[in-house]
Motif scaffolding. Structure first.
Motif, short mmCIF file in Angstrom:
data_model
loop_
_atom_site.label_atom_id
_atom_site.label_comp_id
_atom_site.label_asym_id
_atom_site.label_seq_id
_atom_site.Cartn_x
_atom_site.Cartn_y
_atom_site.Cartn_z
N SER A 1 102.86 6.11 100.38
CA SER A 1 104.08 5.63 99.73
C SER A 1 103.89 4.22 99.19
O SER A 1 104.37 3.89 98.11
CB SER A 1 105.25 5.67 100.71
OG SER A 1 105.52 6.99 101.12
N LEU A 2 103.18 3.38 99.94
CA LEU A 2 102.88 2.03 99.45
C LEU A 2 102.05 2.09 98.17
O LEU A 2 102.32 1.36 97.20
CB LEU A 2 102.14 1.24 100.53
CG LEU A 2 102.99 0.68 101.67
CD1 LEU A 2 102.09 0.13 102.78
CD2 LEU A 2 103.92 -0.42 101.16
N ALA A 3 101.03 2.94 98.18
CA ALA A 3 100.17 3.07 97.00
C ALA A 3 100.96 3.61 95.81
O ALA A 3 100.81 3.13 94.67
CB ALA A 3 98.99 3.97 97.31
N LEU A 4 101.83 4.59 96.06
CA LEU A 4 102.61 5.17 94.97
C LEU A 4 103.62 4.17 94.43
O LEU A 4 103.84 4.10 93.21
CB LEU A 4 103.33 6.43 95.47
CG LEU A 4 104.01 7.28 94.40
CD1 LEU A 4 102.98 7.81 93.41
CD2 LEU A 4 104.76 8.44 95.05
N ALA A 5 104.23 3.38 95.30
CA ALA A 5 105.19 2.36 94.85
C ALA A 5 104.51 1.35 93.94
O ALA A 5 105.07 0.94 92.90
CB ALA A 5 105.81 1.65 96.06
N ARG B 1 97.85 10.28 88.64
CA ARG B 1 96.69 10.63 89.47
C ARG B 1 96.98 10.36 90.94
O ARG B 1 96.61 11.15 91.82
CB ARG B 1 95.47 9.84 89.01
CG ARG B 1 95.01 10.19 87.59
CD ARG B 1 93.59 9.71 87.33
NE ARG B 1 93.51 8.25 87.37
CZ ARG B 1 93.71 7.46 86.32
NH1 ARG B 1 94.03 8.00 85.14
NH2 ARG B 1 93.60 6.15 86.41
N ALA B 2 97.67 9.26 91.23
CA ALA B 2 98.03 8.96 92.61
C ALA B 2 99.00 10.00 93.15
O ALA B 2 98.87 10.44 94.31
CB ALA B 2 98.66 7.56 92.70
N LEU B 3 99.95 10.40 92.33
CA LEU B 3 100.91 11.43 92.75
C LEU B 3 100.20 12.77 92.95
O LEU B 3 100.52 13.53 93.87
CB LEU B 3 102.01 11.56 91.71
CG LEU B 3 103.19 12.45 92.07
CD1 LEU B 3 103.86 11.99 93.36
CD2 LEU B 3 104.22 12.46 90.93
N GLY B 4 99.20 13.06 92.09
CA GLY B 4 98.43 14.28 92.25
C GLY B 4 97.68 14.31 93.57
O GLY B 4 97.56 15.36 94.22
N ARG B 5 97.17 13.15 94.00
CA ARG B 5 96.48 13.08 95.30
C ARG B 5 97.46 13.32 96.45
O ARG B 5 97.10 13.93 97.46
CB ARG B 5 95.78 11.74 95.44
CG ARG B 5 94.57 11.57 94.53
CD ARG B 5 93.76 10.35 94.89
NE ARG B 5 94.47 9.11 94.59
CZ ARG B 5 94.40 8.48 93.42
NH1 ARG B 5 93.66 8.99 92.44
NH2 ARG B 5 95.05 7.34 93.23
N VAL B 6 98.69 12.85 96.28
CA VAL B 6 99.70 13.11 97.31
C VAL B 6 99.96 14.61 97.42
O VAL B 6 99.99 15.17 98.53
CB VAL B 6 101.01 12.37 96.96
CG1 VAL B 6 102.16 12.84 97.85
CG2 VAL B 6 100.83 10.87 97.10
N TYR B 7 100.14 15.26 96.29
CA TYR B 7 100.39 16.70 96.30
C TYR B 7 99.19 17.48 96.82
O TYR B 7 99.34 18.49 97.51
CB TYR B 7 100.76 17.17 94.90
CG TYR B 7 102.12 16.71 94.43
CD1 TYR B 7 103.11 16.36 95.34
CD2 TYR B 7 102.42 16.60 93.07
CE1 TYR B 7 104.36 15.94 94.91
CE2 TYR B 7 103.66 16.19 92.64
CZ TYR B 7 104.63 15.85 93.56
OH TYR B 7 105.87 15.43 93.14
N GLY B 8 98.00 17.01 96.48
CA GLY B 8 96.80 17.67 96.98
C GLY B 8 96.72 17.62 98.49
O GLY B 8 96.35 18.61 99.15
N ALA B 9 97.07 16.47 99.07
CA ALA B 9 97.05 16.34 100.53
C ALA B 9 98.18 17.12 101.19
O ALA B 9 98.01 17.68 102.28
CB ALA B 9 97.15 14.86 100.92
N ALA B 10 99.33 17.19 100.53
CA ALA B 10 100.49 17.87 101.12
C ALA B 10 100.34 19.37 101.08
O ALA B 10 100.75 20.08 102.02
CB ALA B 10 101.76 17.45 100.39
#
Length: 282
Positions: free
Chosen positions: A37-41, A112-121
């Motif tokens: 969340s910090l990285a995405l913000a 790309r950062a949001l894509g990494r979040v979805y990939g992990a989730a």
């Protein structure tokens, strides 16, 4: 203390609702919800916000200023912007168009950062350069949605039904964009129910945060500016974006955890086809 904690964990794991709750908590821990969340913000602040500002080249500064005031809680009129915002110099306009294109292309780091979040989730593979258009589409969709949410405030001027309509409009905009976003960034790897579940859960969380922000942010931003100047505004904005990012990351993680559960909710989110595949593999 350890015995009490062990008893709570054991109680959670012995009931269907407890196991589902435990799975959600485990998912949030495994995805490192705070760090992501910090990285995405930070990416929203450095990618989405510049795109909103850059769109003033086409829509005029007033629309961008209204969006910033609505989302970040401070009035840009209090900042010393000089004459750039209102200048109509053709050379400045040409530079603005080129700058807009550069901002958009560099701003795909947010997607790309949001894509990494979805990939992990959801345990889906990351996209490569061939799918770069999806990053661009995601960035523009989110930036557009932020602006549209700000425009829904105009509905509050309608007598009696204004505030409910504005709230409904905000939920609709957030639901659509946060259903479309995972669709783009997971390359159609999720079921429609998981996509809509993510959109609705994210929309509900962001709407609650936004309503609270309208009451809290103006005073907080004014106090921060008074004590620390523009740096105080930046810190306040990033802090609030962190709260919004917690909702985005948390909603994706929760839907992923629920979809992996064998409860009725999990089977519903997976849909008939995935449930049949899972049954065949047993």
């Amino acid at each position: 203390m350890r015995d009490a904690a062990g008893g709570v964990v054991a109680a959670l794991r012995t009931s269907p609702a407890g196991r589902m709750l435990w799975r959600i908590v485990e998912g949030l821990v495994e995805i490192q919800v705070v760090d992501r969340s910090l990285a995405l913000a930070a990416q929203i602040f450095t990618s989405v916000l510049p795109v909103i500002i850059a769109t003033s080249v086409f829509s005029g500064w007033s629309a961008a200023a209204d969006t910033i005031r609505d989302q970040f809680g401070f009035d840009t009129g209090t900042l010393e912007l000089g004459d750039a915002a209102g200048s109509s110099d053709p050379s400045l306009a040409a530079f603005g168009v080129a700058g807009f294109l550069m901002v958009v292309l560099s701003g795909t780091s947010f997607a790309r950062a949001l894509g990494r979040v979805y990939g992990a989730a959801w345990q889906v593979p990351s996209m490569g350069p061939r799918d770069a258009w999806r990053w661009l589409a995601t960035l523009l969709a989110v930036a557009l949605a932020v602006g549209l949410v700000g425009q829904t405030r105009d509905l509050t001027h309608l007598a009696y039904v204004g505030r409910p309509l504005a709230l409904i409009g905000e939920i609709v905009v957030w639901t659509l964009v946060w259903t479309l976003t995972p669709l783009l960034l997971t390359k159609d790897a999720l079921t429609g129910r998981m996509l809509w579940g993510t959109g609705l859960l994210t929309a509900a969380g962001l709407t609650v945060v936004h309503v609270a922000g309208r009451a809290v942010l103006p005073r907080t931003a004014a106090s921060a500016r008074q004590h620390f100047g523009p740096l105080g505004l930046a810190f306040t904005s990033v802090s609030w974006l962190f709260v919004m990012s917690l909702v985005i990351v948390g909603a994706a993680s929760m839907v992923g955890s629920l979809a992996a559960d064998e409860s009725l909710i999990g089977r519903f989110l997976r849909g008939p086809e995935r449930n049949e595949r899972a049954a065949e593999q047993l």
